[in-house]
Design an enzyme around this catalytic site. Sequence first.
Site, mmCIF file in Angstrom:
data_model
loop_
_atom_site.group_PDB
_atom_site.id
_atom_site.type_symbol
_atom_site.label_atom_id
_atom_site.label_comp_id
_atom_site.label_asym_id
_atom_site.label_seq_id
_atom_site.Cartn_x
_atom_site.Cartn_y
_atom_site.Cartn_z
ATOM 1 N N GLU A 234 0.885 -1.168 0.000
ATOM 2 C CA GLU A 234 0.000 0.000 0.000
ATOM 3 C C GLU A 234 0.914 1.207 0.000
ATOM 4 O OE1 GLU A 234 -1.628 3.138 0.663
ATOM 5 O OE2 GLU A 234 -2.004 2.541 2.733
ATOM 6 N N CYS A 268 -2.268 8.727 2.829
ATOM 7 C CA CYS A 268 -2.292 8.241 1.444
ATOM 8 C C CYS A 268 -3.617 8.565 0.774
ATOM 9 C CB CYS A 268 -2.069 6.728 1.413
ATOM 10 S SG CYS A 268 -0.541 6.181 2.164
#
Length: 461
Positions: A234, A268
């Site tokens: 990720e 993110c």
Amino acid sequence: MTVIETFDPATGKPLTTHPVMDDAAIEAAVVEVADAALSWANVPVAQRSSLLLRVADTLEAQREALAALMTSEMGKPLREARGEVDKSATTARWYAENLDRLLAPQQVDVGGAANAWVTREPVGPVLAVMPWNFPLWQVMRFVLPALGAGNTVLLKHSPNVTGSALAIESLLLDAGVPQGVLRVLVVDEARVPEVTERLIDDPRIAGVTLTGSNRAGAAVGAAAGRAVKPSVLELGGSDAFVVLADADVAAAAEAAVRARFHNSGQSCVCAKRFVVAAEVADAFLDRFLLGVAKLRVGDPTDEAVDVGPMARDDLRTAIQRQVDESVAAGARLVAGGAAVEGEGWFFEPTVLTVDGPGVPVFDEETFGPVAAVVVATDDDDAARLAGATAYGLGLSVWSASTERAVALAAKVTTGAVFINSVVASDVRVPFGGTKQSGYGRELSAEGMYAFMNQRTYWAAV
């Protein structure tokens, strides 16, 4: 003795030191998680469910202490830190309540020739390399399904949140999780690449997950490939927040402020590029700027503060570089744009208007309180601008028509689409990215199965 020193981002002053582990201590931790994996995998599902419930209870009991520790180490506002604990507890309860269903053997109809079914079995110890921006949640969203599955975890957390990493290890022990099921590695930062690669290659480690930068992800993914081991990455994100001409502009602008400046913009899945239809661009920008002007920047322990400091001074320097280079390349600064004077690593909530690709605040991931706003001529142009990125984590689309929003989203490659809502992670649905945002999924059933062997049984009749 080599130590890791942590700092308070709100003051820039040292907090404490933690001794780093030498090779012998690292080896002892590997032995411990490998040994624990043999017994933990055989713990009945009902017992693992009970332990996850106790983890949830322990998180809630230690809520204030955990929140205060996260705020002191990485600077997030205290109320956001509490939310991180709450979300982790909710996730622990969901897995506990659904574990039996998630791990039940799946019968498969193959006709009368055989009985067939699929089981899901733990793979063993998994190395987890985790970032600093959500010191508890980033870890727990992997650890909870991993432990529920019967895996053990070797956790290498970011150096500046070492105290949070050790608190997680202690919390699991307090909840009754057996010793060795999760062990923390405290590694000298200069040695992290070498130690990580060595651990991935170690036959006792069954897989690796990383949340972090693209550079780190590329190295970990390559090492996992060489070792032929499963990996989940990720990585970065440059999510677009698209406002179409028929959107509720007031609601979109209010949500846009939350979407960009939560966690001081250090996420993110924070919206970073705001793509707005020309018909509503002026109205949106006016409302957005009013919301940004109301943000309270300051001491993250103050309950009234919205935006705390950035986690490290080098991160603030990087954001300043992106803003300055963007302005030099033609972007227009309409709010903020500079570090806050005084102690601590604060940066003003910043908004720039841009013409599209070609400036750092549009082309790069901006990991801090900086927003780029661009005007789209129509829906096709909005899709083009939203998709003009190497990343592909999330997408938020605002429109009065779900059909119209879905049609636009279909033209943009991302791991998730949120319509009239801010992109977020939720335990009930898979989370992860595409393109340079990584691969694999966390949370939900998919996150658990990422590190499980799906074994087929075929019994002839």
